[in-house]
Motif scaffolding. Structure first.
Motif, PDB file in Angstrom:
ATOM      1  N   GLU A 169      -5.378   5.134   1.771  1.00 42.43           N
ATOM      2  CA  GLU A 169      -5.946   3.757   2.721  1.00 42.43           C
ATOM      3  C   GLU A 169      -6.465   3.437   3.709  1.00 42.43           C
ATOM      4  O   GLU A 169      -7.059   2.287   4.561  1.00 42.43           O
ATOM      5  CB  GLU A 169      -5.282   2.844   1.643  1.00 42.43           C
ATOM      6  CG  GLU A 169      -4.969   2.815   0.322  1.00 42.43           C
ATOM      7  CD  GLU A 169      -4.810   1.769  -0.770  1.00 42.43           C
ATOM      8  OE1 GLU A 169      -5.042   1.099  -1.536  1.00 42.43           O
ATOM      9  OE2 GLU A 169      -3.058   1.893   0.072  1.00 42.43           O
ATOM     10  N   ASN A 213      -7.206  -1.060   1.121  1.00 38.82           N
ATOM     11  CA  ASN A 213      -6.555  -2.038   0.871  1.00 38.82           C
ATOM     12  C   ASN A 213      -7.157  -3.700   1.561  1.00 38.82           C
ATOM     13  O   ASN A 213      -7.235  -3.500   2.807  1.00 38.82           O
ATOM     14  CB  ASN A 213      -5.235  -2.244   0.461  1.00 38.82           C
ATOM     15  CG  ASN A 213      -3.984  -3.038   0.781  1.00 38.82           C
ATOM     16  OD1 ASN A 213      -4.651  -3.140   2.521  1.00 38.82           O
ATOM     17  ND2 ASN A 213      -3.377  -2.174   0.357  1.00 38.82           N
ATOM     18  N   SER A 247       1.201  -1.407  -0.445  1.00 37.31           N
ATOM     19  CA  SER A 247       0.090  -0.136  -0.388  1.00 37.31           C
ATOM     20  C   SER A 247       1.221   1.486   0.419  1.00 37.31           C
ATOM     21  O   SER A 247       0.483   2.533  -1.167  1.00 37.31           O
ATOM     22  CB  SER A 247      -1.213  -0.368   1.078  1.00 37.31           C
ATOM     23  OG  SER A 247      -1.192   1.171   1.058  1.00 37.31           O
TER      24      SER A 247
END
Length: 414
Positions: free
Chosen positions: A285, A382, A276
């Motif tokens: 995220e 994610n 990520s």
């Protein structure tokens, strides 16, 4: 070069009107007939990809697109595919003819500026007509990177390629000059990192998956020590090591096992969380994962996989995450699953997006996908961050990244 993942190669998009010589330019750079060329407009029916070693730049993927002015019925579909290359390209080469600049070229130039994509203008077909000095000066006001060439002039081919390479190097995105570290900046030289790598139904036979390979390589580049074990061997490894590891990283599917067996004074995270940060925006995220807790019954969540693959019976995105979400929310959750590089057109209908690690995407592609979600007002997270949340350990796995942890806490606190 063949072993370099496509996602780590510089992506160069070639744009232009039909029959300006885009495919010929690709063939010239590659020194082979990669794309079919013809005087008949619309010869390039789909995006043609050529992966090659372009020294001294390194591994690149050149994307030859269809004509941006193709107004035929089929041309509409070609243009749709062409426009998607804006999400992938790190650099765009706009091929034009001498002394010709139309609304189509201006649109490409405007979009590259808006998207902050470096632009090279290649004035082709100088064997037929030399561009006027005033025209070149005008082009240099649009982009400082302007080259002139004849893509079918084999005698001067090396000179033209040298010019193109020079302009690419001049505007090369910083991340390709110095590759962003995946993990080595988190670990001191000669530091020890324990990697928990399950060998299950999702592990390719005889190999381990790409994120794990890349992590090991990055640690080697940082002169750190990797200890690779399956998760059930982890407690024994901790007892065996003469000093505590500097970091522990696991596959997200065993994150609860890792946290349970890791002393509080040892930092730990997951491969997916590492990616990520490496491929996208970990802070964004980390904020996005909080939205999952607020999704109500009947509201939709999108699971977005960047690559197409044949799911197995225990697939992480299609089987495990939906099952864990049901347990986490205490009820059935409305989920849509898409695979590939495109979001659905109705993106704003979703309350949250759960994205895969993006190991097959370039950083530029992943950032574009995050930005598209942000533009539509849809929180995005994610797989790894979400799985840590559902197992109640997200603050622990974000601990190696203080800014991301703080961003998550701020959203949860609100």
């Amino acid at each position: 070069m063949l072993n370099t993942p496509k996602s780590l190669r510089l992506q160069i998009g070639i744009f232009g009107r039909t029959n300006v010589g885009k495919s010929s330019l690709l063939n010239m750079i590659a020194n082979q007939d990669v794309a079919v060329t013809s005087e008949e407009p619309g010869t390039t029916t789909d995006v043609v990809e050529k992966s090659m070693e372009l020294l001294p730049i390194g591994p690149v993927t050149i994307l030859d697109t269809g004509g941006i002015d193709d107004v035929s019925t089929l041309g509409t579909k070609r243009i749709e595919r062409t426009e998607k290359i804006f999400d992938r390209a790190d650099i765009i080469i706009l091929v034009i003819e001498p002394n010709q600049w139309t609304e189509f070229e201006q649109d490409i130039a405007d979009r590259t500026k808006k998207s902050n994509i470096p632009l090279i203008i290649a004035v082709n077909k100088i064997d037929i007509q030399n561009p006027d000095t005033d025209f070149i000066d005008r082009m240099k006001k649009i982009s400082k990177q302007v080259v002139t060439c004849s893509s079918i002039d084999l005698i001067n081919r090396d000179q033209y390629i040298k010019s193109v390479k020079h302009e690419i190097i001049t505007i090369l995105p910083p991340e390709f000059m110095k590759q962003q570290p995946l993990i080595r900046d988190l670990v001191p030289k000669n530091g020890i990192v324990v990697l928990l790598v399950p060998i299950d139904s999702e592990a390719p036979k005889g190999r381990i998956i790409l994120p794990q390979v890349q992590t090991i390589r990055d640690l080697l580049d940082g002169h750190s020590i990797s200890v690779v074990v399956q998760h059930d061997e982890y407690p024994y490894v901790l007892e065996t090591l003469s000093r505590k590891p500097d970091l522990v990283v696991c596959d997200s599917q065993v994150v609860d096992h890792m946290v349970k067996n890791t002393p509080d004074d040892i930092l730990c995270t997951t491969f997916s969380i590492l990616f990520s940060r490496f491929k996208g925006d970990l802070i964004e995220e980390s904020k996005g994962v909080a939205a999952i807790e607020n999704v109500k019954k009947g509201e939709k969540i999108l699971i977005a996989e960047a690559c197409s693959h044949h799911p197995n019976e225990d697939d992480i995105g299609r089987v495990k995450i939906p099952r864990w979400l049901k347990q986490f929310k205490g009820e059935e959750v409305s989920l849509d699953i898409v695979a590939g590089r495109d979001y659905p057109a109705n993106l704003e209908e979703y309350k949250a997006i759960i994205h895969c690690g993006g190991c097959m995407l370039t950083r530029n592609e992943k950032l574009v996908r995050i930005e598209k979600a942000r533009d539509r007002g849809v929180p995005i997270t994610n797989y790894g961050i979400l799985i840590s949340l559902m197992h109640g350990v997200v603050e622990r796995t974000l601990q190696p990244f203080p800014e991301a942890l703080e961003a998550y806490r701020e959203i949860v606190g609100n």
